[in-house]
Design an enzyme around this catalytic site. Structure first.
Site, PDB file in Angstrom:
ATOM      1  N   ASP A 128     -13.432 110.538  35.627  1.00  7.57           N
ATOM      2  CA  ASP A 128     -12.404 110.665  34.546  1.00  7.57           C
ATOM      3  C   ASP A 128     -13.591 111.967  32.590  1.00  7.57           C
ATOM      4  O   ASP A 128     -12.531 112.230  32.223  1.00  7.57           O
ATOM      5  CB  ASP A 128     -12.015 109.359  34.087  1.00  7.57           C
ATOM      6  CG  ASP A 128     -10.996 108.178  34.261  1.00  7.57           C
ATOM      7  OD1 ASP A 128     -10.369 109.142  35.583  1.00  7.57           O
ATOM      8  OD2 ASP A 128     -11.695 107.513  34.277  1.00  7.57           O
ATOM      9  N   TYR A 383      -0.176 106.491  34.790  1.00  8.40           N
ATOM     10  CA  TYR A 383       0.143 105.635  32.951  1.00  8.40           C
ATOM     11  C   TYR A 383       1.404 106.390  32.797  1.00  8.40           C
ATOM     12  O   TYR A 383       2.601 107.470  33.511  1.00  8.40           O
ATOM     13  CB  TYR A 383      -0.350 106.605  32.493  1.00  8.40           C
ATOM     14  CG  TYR A 383      -1.892 106.156  32.396  1.00  8.40           C
ATOM     15  CD1 TYR A 383      -3.153 105.705  33.002  1.00  8.40           C
ATOM     16  CD2 TYR A 383      -2.934 106.682  31.637  1.00  8.40           C
ATOM     17  CE1 TYR A 383      -3.567 105.347  33.375  1.00  8.40           C
ATOM     18  CE2 TYR A 383      -3.678 106.885  31.465  1.00  8.40           C
ATOM     19  CZ  TYR A 383      -4.253 105.616  32.043  1.00  8.40           C
ATOM     20  OH  TYR A 383      -5.808 105.508  31.635  1.00  8.40           O
TER      21      TYR A 383
END
Length: 446
Positions: A128, A383
């Protein structure tokens, strides 16, 4: 060519408009000037094009004061097909996409990995937070090609338009001492360092601005324990106030926020205790904050219990598979709630939306109507988040779904990236379908 000569005295009235720019990008309202002249004209009878200057429209702060649109469900709006296109073109490796609109046009954003997919740098892009990640911005529906603008350096971000210019909140740096940069109208205006030295992070979807004040939710601290969440109030890129989280929410991350005039409302991720989603209510005028949980017993996070055993009391985390989670959204509709979630209760697979009767007001409500499949359960999702679009009579709610491909699940390749599909609320009728990413992993660069 015919020529007619007319010699006479006439009085002409010209409506001229002056558009003088003032400081701070303000535009003087156009004023008519009456000009009287005595002239002698020679008129040529031929084709003539007359152009007039149109004054630029006065830019105003958005206030989002119109009511929320009444909808029956959601209709397809946009899909960028980034992964499929990467099989034969130079497309960025991205994750954490979202959508936000200025008063005239919608844009898609994502956090790039500093590489295209068909590039050895795409190996191991499952991580990330690296210093090469940047916030990308394109017109909605335009994949992130090599000509895409890199707005800022960021491995966590949020963006919104206040009616005059874009605000970008961009977080990057060391996990234990990251920096949030606040960029307004293309200029760095303010910054803030980590306050808990544990991965300062923000929404991964649009912030919201009302009458020139923008608000964004940021968290610093444990992802699986107590963290320090703060709500920032920003005017033209400058932080003017910071409020701590208050209310009964125990853990708040990755909020999906929408205007609920005169306030802002956010639906977030509890990555510690609850699979029911936290609500954060933000008062723009007095900077006060309240929080609780969505009442619906059909909970929105993943992982979660099955619908028969899941629960929510509106106030507290349900302590059901709360550790870990996924960014998501919901919004209130009177006493009811519209929401989206993965179809799988255990993994980021499939995606569905529906309305829960009394799901905003009554604990453990489970009466579901108007269910739609966005991505079938055999395909991956990721997401999801909300964005709002102001039309002539009302404010429409739209959502996007991230369609993740590559590692960890698909081990034939070494990269991790995503595409996006977008739906918007409709008061009309609609059919059925499934809109997965659609790339054949065997066709993709390794």
């Amino acid at each position: 060519m015919q020529i007619a000569i007319l010699v006479t005295t006439v009085t002409l009235h010209f409506n001229q408009y002056e558009c003088d720019s003032l400081a701070d990008n303000q535009v003087m309202p156009c004023e008519p000037i009456i000009i009287e002249r005595n002239i002698t004209e020679i008129i040529y009878l031929t084709n003539t094009t007359i152009e007039k200057e149109i004054c630029p429209k006065l830019m105003e702060y958005r206030n989002w004061s119109r009511p929320q649109c009444k909808i029956t469900g959601f209709a397809p709006f946009s899909k960028d097909n980034s992964i499929r296109l990467s099989a034969g073109g130079d497309i960025w490796v991205t994750r954490e996409p979202y959508v936000s609109c200025d008063p005239g046009k919608c844009y898609q954003f994502a956090l790039g990995q500093g590489t295209t997919l068909d590039n050895k740098h795409s190996n191991d892009t499952i991580h990330d937070r690296i210093p090469h990640r940047t916030l990308l911005m394109n017109e909605l529906g335009v994949p992130f090609h090599l000509g895409t603008r890199q707005v800022c350096i960021a491995w966590s971000s949020s963006s919104c338009h206040d009616g005059k210019a874009w605000l970008h909140v961009c977080v990057t740096g060391d996990d234990k001492n990251a920096t949030a940069s606040f960029i307004y109208d293309g200029r760095l205006v303010d910054s803030m360092g980590s306050w808990s030295q544990n991965i300062l992070r923000t929404q991964e979807s649009e912030c919201v601005c009302i009458n020139g004040t923008c608000t964004v939710v940021m968290t610093d601290g444990s992802a699986s324990g107590r963290a320090d969440t703060r709500i920032l109030f920003i005017e033209e890129g400058k932080i003017v106030h910071i409020s701590p989280l208050s209310g009964s929410a125990q853990h708040v991350e990755e909020c999906s926020c929408y205007p609920r005039y005169p306030s802002v409302r956010c639906i977030c991720r509890d990555n510690w205790k609850g699979s029911n989603r936290p609500i954060v209510d933000i008062n723009i005028k007095d900077y006060s904050i309240d929080s609780r949980y969505v009442c619906s017993g059909l909970v929105g996070d993943t992982p979660r219990n099955n619908d028969r055993s899941s629960s929510s009391d509106c106030k507290n985390p349900n302590n059901d598979k709360g550790n870990h989670g996924v960014k998501g959204w919901a919004f209130d509709d009177g006493n009811d709630v519209w929401m989206g979630r993965t179809i799988s209760k255990d993994s980021r697979s499939g995606y569905e939306t529906f309305k829960v009767i009394d799901g905003w007001s009554t604990p453990n409500s489970k009466s579901q109507i108007n269910r739609q499949v966005i991505v079938d359960r055999d395909n991956r999702s990721g997401y999801s988040g909300i964005f709002s679009v102001e039309s002539k009579g009302c404010i429409n709610r739209c959502f996007y779904v991230e369609l993740i491909r590559g590692r960890k699940q698909e081990t034939r390749v070494w990269w991790t990236s995503s595409s996006i599909v977008v739906f918007c609320g409709t008061s009309g009728t609609y059919g059925k379908g499934s809109w997965p990413d659609g790339a054949n992993i065997n066709f993709m660069p390794i």
